[in-house]
Design a protein around this motif. Structure first.
Motif, mmCIF file in Angstrom:
data_model
loop_
_atom_site.group_PDB
_atom_site.id
_atom_site.type_symbol
_atom_site.label_atom_id
_atom_site.label_comp_id
_atom_site.label_asym_id
_atom_site.label_seq_id
_atom_site.Cartn_x
_atom_site.Cartn_y
_atom_site.Cartn_z
ATOM 1 N N UNK A 1 -26.233 -8.345 7.902
ATOM 2 C CA UNK A 1 -25.784 -7.584 6.739
ATOM 3 C C UNK A 1 -25.460 -8.569 5.616
ATOM 4 N N UNK B 1 -0.716 -1.716 -7.742
ATOM 5 C CA UNK B 1 0.674 -1.605 -7.289
ATOM 6 C C UNK B 1 1.333 -2.959 -7.407
ATOM 7 N N UNK C 1 -23.173 -9.334 1.776
ATOM 8 C CA UNK C 1 -22.338 -8.934 0.659
ATOM 9 C C UNK C 1 -23.133 -9.175 -0.623
ATOM 10 N N UNK D 1 0.869 -1.170 0.000
ATOM 11 C CA UNK D 1 0.000 0.000 0.000
ATOM 12 C C UNK D 1 0.907 1.222 0.000
ATOM 13 N N UNK D 2 0.468 2.252 -0.647
ATOM 14 C CA UNK D 2 1.249 3.491 -0.584
ATOM 15 C C UNK D 2 1.219 4.019 0.849
ATOM 16 N N UNK E 1 -9.793 7.392 -2.004
ATOM 17 C CA UNK E 1 -9.515 6.062 -1.468
ATOM 18 C C UNK E 1 -9.835 4.968 -2.495
ATOM 19 N N UNK F 1 -24.375 -12.260 6.177
ATOM 20 C CA UNK F 1 -23.444 -12.310 7.308
ATOM 21 C C UNK F 1 -24.166 -12.634 8.609
ATOM 22 N N UNK G 1 -9.081 0.923 6.752
ATOM 23 C CA UNK G 1 -10.528 1.086 6.743
ATOM 24 C C UNK G 1 -10.955 1.388 5.318
ATOM 25 N N UNK G 2 -11.927 0.644 4.826
ATOM 26 C CA UNK G 2 -12.320 0.837 3.428
ATOM 27 C C UNK G 2 -13.401 1.894 3.299
ATOM 28 N N UNK G 3 -13.892 2.010 2.089
ATOM 29 C CA UNK G 3 -14.757 3.143 1.744
ATOM 30 C C UNK G 3 -15.988 3.298 2.637
ATOM 31 N N UNK G 4 -16.618 2.222 3.055
ATOM 32 C CA UNK G 4 -17.804 2.418 3.895
ATOM 33 C C UNK G 4 -17.522 2.164 5.366
ATOM 34 N N UNK H 1 -24.452 -10.903 11.183
ATOM 35 C CA UNK H 1 -25.152 -9.777 11.804
ATOM 36 C C UNK H 1 -26.356 -9.324 10.976
ATOM 37 N N UNK I 1 -13.293 -13.018 3.546
ATOM 38 C CA UNK I 1 -14.569 -13.300 4.226
ATOM 39 C C UNK I 1 -15.759 -12.664 3.520
ATOM 40 N N UNK I 2 -15.511 -11.660 2.660
ATOM 41 C CA UNK I 2 -16.620 -11.057 1.937
ATOM 42 C C UNK I 2 -17.239 -12.017 0.932
ATOM 43 N N UNK J 1 -20.313 -7.808 13.172
ATOM 44 C CA UNK J 1 -19.335 -8.680 12.518
ATOM 45 C C UNK J 1 -19.193 -8.367 11.032
ATOM 46 N N UNK J 2 -20.271 -7.978 10.411
ATOM 47 C CA UNK J 2 -20.242 -7.678 8.979
ATOM 48 C C UNK J 2 -19.396 -6.466 8.641
ATOM 49 N N UNK J 3 -18.968 -5.728 9.636
ATOM 50 C CA UNK J 3 -18.161 -4.539 9.371
ATOM 51 C C UNK J 3 -16.661 -4.836 9.390
ATOM 52 N N UNK K 1 -15.462 6.965 -0.772
ATOM 53 C CA UNK K 1 -14.234 6.407 -1.345
ATOM 54 C C UNK K 1 -13.757 7.246 -2.513
ATOM 55 N N UNK L 1 -12.503 -12.642 11.671
ATOM 56 C CA UNK L 1 -13.513 -11.619 11.448
ATOM 57 C C UNK L 1 -14.401 -11.442 12.687
ATOM 58 N N UNK M 1 -15.629 0.058 6.837
ATOM 59 C CA UNK M 1 -15.368 -1.306 7.279
ATOM 60 C C UNK M 1 -13.867 -1.509 7.446
#
Lengths: 763, 763
Positions: B476, B30, B478, A31-32, B22, B472, A205-208, B474, A517-518, A235-237, B17, A224, A210
């Motif tokens: 939620x 990369x 994917x 990652x940068x 992001x 998931x 931490x990603x865009x939403x 919880x 896990x996604x 858990x889904x986060x 994002x 997870x 998570x």
């Protein structure tokens, strides 16, 4: 049953990637501007943090965050890699927080920093000022159990994590019935997994919002859950990604780094952070193998039948529970099927001490108890003047045996054939005769030991596994499994299984080795030698579903009933004659592009296996002991296994080689040492910790007795852990055979051996 | 139908994002030591490579490979992003090779280099020595069709890619029946997509020899197939990964870079290579919009009914076929439903010239024909002295209409309401009255134009889409879709659809935005405004399957029949009363961990939609024309759309804003210019190519007439492309209204406008 691909030594699907360095591991995650996390560790085995001052560390340029227990959620969580239990009583002990204000072993994580590079992070650690109140430590579990011993966890009486055991039959009655009573005490040492790849995890931490964790783990789906529990979020986060893993041996069936690295990225606004342990850190702050002390009392009849056994097992689980009592219980459960007795009382104590945390390690309690029991039986046989092998054979299990506690059934059992094969390979009778009257300082001896083990954890644990297959337009497939390839070769055997059912070559099975896990079908992970057996069932089910869809589609194209069709060598064929109807690729292509009936063929299955399969085997070993130096040389060693049908003989042999090497280290060399007063580790590095090198390992003989396990997806049973089980007692028994001296404590390293020989008057 | 989440302007799932930087695009991929690819382009529009000498380039330190046509497979392949057709007659024209030894336009790829960095790669290009035999070029399609014109492709008669058309009814009979006959000629210009993100692709060879391509594409699954075809390898040996995409507008519904970048990585032993085009390269060597010349003859009855129309369409497809004739056919098909006529003859010619390759672009042939037909109808109305709106209304389609050629049915139609709404918004009657007698150099006028469009390509193309959902613990989920988010917001509407059905908030839907052909459900990609309609059906189906499984599981837990249950606000509720039975998360958790019945809930569906839905709308515009300068100012502009149910009003409005802006550029500013003699591009950069800036775009009014399309997954129909369709003719008609001057060629840029005004005697 005749197989085409199963049973063949096809090359590992990841062989090229691994030998060329192309395979990506967690530490290769790029990652940068990735930040670096480091941990401040307690120098005391038992101490309270009275005050902690981080302002100087925070002020250091390049330091992005400093964390103490005040900065992280204080949710208590358990780290053991077990499936979540709906029943609260079956959950692991929740005794950890991400960072602590009470150090419970030398190396306990007190604070952490996140900085722009490693040097700054190291520098910042030195600037954190901690004032400790040093408490009295305790290192021996029996001392820790005494009234008035230092209390390691506030809510724990006498430092006993658990003492739940079992009794089959009535042990006191059995002892009354027995003609002879024997007692013995056996003890194993603390050892470390020493897998090639240290523990490492990256997080961002990603865009939403998570949290994404890329980690070297055996149990991505469990990571997870535990990270979410530690942080107190849904858990889904959390999303966990497992790339290639450079070995685990159980050390990564535990959630060691991930909650902390997650807290680190949260502390820096979600920027990527890498937390990578050094070997020295791995050895004290991941997991070790439990040292267990066994006190065994056994009743035997005149004709050599085991009547009853009472085992007291005291396990040193270190500073936190981790897998703690599960390991003592698993060991206490898996060994007992080998020699069914009228009465068996198992009285286990899992005890906290101020040492590094013990956890899962290859065999999960079984190497310890196998050592104790196989030494004990050897001693009994010798005292009874019976041939130790004949004594064992008198007491061996039969097919059809049902374990009275867990209901598991012995449906296949090749232990007798394993013993015969082992005797033959090592030329038992001939050498026994030859070594009968040895004199001098170099003496040879023969030893053996047997084991039983399970395939997975059922019914103690849930055994759920998932697999997904996507059929490509050219008839090749992608195979996605939730189970984790950690170096053991599971991806290859899964590819063989899918190829077998779908009538395609292994190189047309593209295994998605990365678990995410996604999107990865749910599977609890790599442990308990479960994958080939348990996940194999899911792979089989997924492949059969795809095959059924292919044949149905072929039927819709040709009118030939699906039941009359099969797939062979990438062709749809008549099942009876083998005559080719059309290429598989033609069905595959049409399944994508037929204007009316297109329906790309996939399967996405989960399998809840409510079954288990016992696996058996034995080690046969010939040693030469130098009485003057205490040095034990292994001249020949053979492991013979009944693991049911062998899916890939070469990979299976590799597993056995690894396990036997580990067993030899366990028997002769390895132990983690701690200062008796302070609990400071004395050899937590690969120079001072005596891992056997290639020079210490003899040629290892491997043989398989192939039974067909009816519950196995292809007749197969577990093989991952078993090879390590019988090695140490077999070596110990061979030394006894050579010298008449019984070693009841591991390891048999030269100093201990020499002292004992002196004591026995051999020198 | 009452929806909870569908129909709401929820925020884009990728908003944060993208605004924070992001989000990862193909260029963000990369890799350690990634190599750089560059292309050597022909300076001639038409030339043969007589000799090519690469030794100097190869000798340059840092150059890892130099490729010419001799070094790459010479398999002919088609680049158009269409689903593969089992019927060879329906396949796209295969007229390309990865590199060519015959340049067919200025910029054609002759050779390529792979080097350690960009500067070395550029330097190496200069060292390649090419000897060309320059051929006569041809740039105008009508000239290219003449006997004796330069032959661009050997196997192509008169450079005509195809002239397949259709005739409905008998056009000559219709003309006889008509009271009036009108003729007109209309012509559009070559324009370029100018999406934010240039074309870029990275490639490497993975562990088992498969080619992995990370690319900015609208059509990952199609890229996979075409790369395999170009290289002549099994399709399963290519893996395509699509990260976020910064716009495509059809330019990335074509396989421009991927076969070459794949050849590049193969040339360097599978090491990673990045091939990134500059804006200048994108403008000449990706795709453009076809310039099309229409010659229209129309028969009308006295009372203003359209009797028959004969359209000759001559399309300049440039040097290679790409989407070529499909675009001319799609335009010729989608417009015709708006004004059904007794007879319609469509006579199209798709013609090669020595200009950059034209391909798919938002509207796919419809902006061109809509311009032609809506100008032509305006002209007819004015000649008939009829109100142009009333004239159109007399001829509009009715619900229930069945297209006589493709069988598609108009099941919902709000065009009349769109027209009423547009008139009202712009105050049509009032302003018409006000502007009746204008004098002076600044004159105002009102114009409008209508359109019809389809939702996807059925039955011309296959409409298959896939979706996978994982529930998931919880509650939620994917959501994995094969359809491509390319900036249009599809991920967000899919999240809304899944959330709607599953009774959860959108932030509990975690959309896997990255498409990966290894694991992503099959979907042909982002084009033809198909995703919300076609992929929406798959998302709906997948969500319903998960819902059914959830309710069945809840039934198994409670005994309450599944049909009596529903999911609302993350709870299992009684369908009738809404009373809560238990939290959804309780079912989800148990579906993972119930010891007996555990079965994690997922769905993995494919949907082959054999249906289409017509969408309608109109632009209303008020302009002020400065006769002295030729400058046209848009005072007010409204697009009114019948796209069925609007899933996300704010996103929908955004789509319309984008489309109207593109339409304004098309109408007033944009055209790619080429030297008439040499075919060299004159303005292939964003300084000289006049893309409208924010200063050129007025406030855009948007309104929706929400019909309910019964075949749409939530009553919805297409919206992605339609907004651009009626803008240019509406503006042209407004200018005509203001000045009496009819412009029949795009764009209406000041010079052309000024000259035409002079010609018309206005100045």
């Amino acid at each position: 049953m005749a197989f085409t691909v199963v049973g063949k030594s096809v090359a590992r699907v990841d062989a090229i990637a691994k030998v060329t360095g192309q395979a990506k591991y967690a530490s290769d995650f790029l990652e940068r501007n990735m930040l670096v996390g480091k941990i401040l560790r307690s120098p005391y085995a038992h101490a309270l943090v009275k005050n902690i001052e981080v302002s100087k560390a925070k002020a250091l340029p390049g330091v992005e965050a400093v964390l103490t227990y005040k900065d992280v959620p204080q949710n208590k969580f358990a780290t053991a890699g077990h499936p979540y239990a709906l029943d609260p009583k079956h959950r692991d002990k929740e005794d950890r927080t991400i960072l602590t204000n009470k150090a419970r072993f030398v190396g306990d994580a007190i604070a952490a920093v996140v900085a722009t590079d490693e040097l700054i992070a190291e520098e910042a650690l030195k600037l954190i000022e901690v004032e400790y109140e040093v408490l009295e430590p305790v290192f021996d579990p029996e001392e820790a159990m005494r009234e008035g011993a230092p209390k390691i966890h506030e809510d724990c009486e006498r430092n006993i994590v658990s003492s739940t055991g079992y009794e089959i039959g009535d042990i006191e009655e059995a002892f009354k019935e027995a003609d002879y009573i024997f007692e013995g005490q056996y003890e194993t040492s603390i050892v470390q997994h020493c897998q090639l790849e240290n523990h490492v995890a990256c997080a961002y931490v990603d865009s939403d919002g998570r949290i994404v964790i890329i980690t070297s783990t055996q149990i991505p789906h469990i990571v997870r859950r535990i990270v979410a529990q530690a942080l107190g979020i849904p858990w889904g986060r959390v999303r966990v990604i497992k790339p290639y893993v450079g070995g685990g041996f159980g050390s990564k069936q535990d959630v060691c780094l991930e909650p902390l690295v997650a807290a680190m990225t949260l502390a820096v606004g979600g920027r990527p952070v890498k937390l990578e342990l050094s070997r020295e850190e791995c050895m004290i702050d991941t997991r070790t193998r439990h040292a267990i002390r066994y006190k065994i009392k056994t009743g035997v009849s005149k004709d050599g039948k085991l009547i009853g056994m009472h085992i007291i097992a005291i396990s040193n689980t270190g500073a936190y529970a981790s897998h703690g009592h599960s390991i003592l219980m698993a060991g206490g459960s898996k060994f007992r099927v080998l020699y069914p007795m009228k009465a068996l009382k198992y009285e286990p104590y899992t005890v906290y001490t101020n040492l590094p945390v013990a956890g899962a390690m290859r065999g999960y309690g079984s190497p310890q108890i196998t050592f104790a029991v196989e030494c004990h039986l050897e001693d009994i046989a010798r005292k009874l003047n019976m041939d130790p092998i004949e004594f064992r054979k008198k007491n061996l299990v039969q097919v059809g045996y049902v374990d009275p506690l867990n209901g598991n059934v012995v449906r296949s059992c090749g232990i007798r054939e394993c013993i015969e094969k082992g005797k033959e390979l090592i030329k038992w009778e001939e050498k026994k005769e030859r070594y009968k009257n040895q004199t001098g300082y170099r003496r040879r001896g023969l030893g053996m030991a047997c084991f039983s083990y399970a395939s997975g954890t059922y019914p103690a644990g849930q055994e759920i596994a998932g697999a997904r297959i996507v059929l490509n337009q050219d008839g090749s497939i992608q195979l996605q499994i939730g189970a984790a390839e950690i170096g053991q070769g599971s991806d290859t055997v899964f590819a063989q299984m899918a190829a077998e059912i779908l009538g395609i070559p292994v190189d047309m099975v593209h295994v998605i080795s990365t678990q995410d896990t996604d999107i990865t079908p749910f599977d609890t992970g790599a442990y308990a030698s479960r994958q080939t057996y348990i996940t194999g069932m899911a792979v089989r089910k997924a492949a059969l579903e795809v095959k059924e869809k292919i044949l149905d589609f072929a039927c819709s194209m040709t009118g030939i009933p699906a039941h009359a069709l099969d797939i062979k060598d990438q062709n749809i064929v008549y099942k009876d004659t083998g005559n080719v109807v059309m290429p598989l690729s033609e069905v595959a292509l049409r399944s994508y592009y037929d204007l009316v009936s297109a329906q790309p063929i996939t399967s996405d299955v989960s399998n809840n296996a409510r079954v288990n399969a016992y696996t058996f085997g034995a080690t046969f070993v010939e040693v030469e002991v130098d009485i003057r130096t205490g040095k034990i040389e292994i001249l020949e060693i053979y492991n013979v296994h009944d693991s049911g049908k062998i899916i890939n003989p070469q990979l299976a042999e590799g597993q056995v080689h690894g396990g036997v090497s580990m067993g030899i280290g366990y028997a002769l060399l390895e132990q983690m040492l701690f200062d008796e007063k302070t609990g400071k580790p004395l050899n937590n590095n690969l120079l001072d910790y005596k891992l056997p090198s290639i020079m210490d390992i003899p040629e290892i003989g491997v043989a398989f007795v192939e039974t067909f396990e009816p519950t196995g997806p292809f007749g197969n049973k577990s093989l991952g852990e078993p090879p390590v089980l019988p090695v140490a007692p077999a070596i110990r028994n061979a030394v006894l055979d050579a010298t008449g001296v019984a070693f009841n404590r591991l390891p048999l390293y030269p100093q201990r051996v020499f002292e004992k020989f002196k004591e026995a008057g051999l020198i």
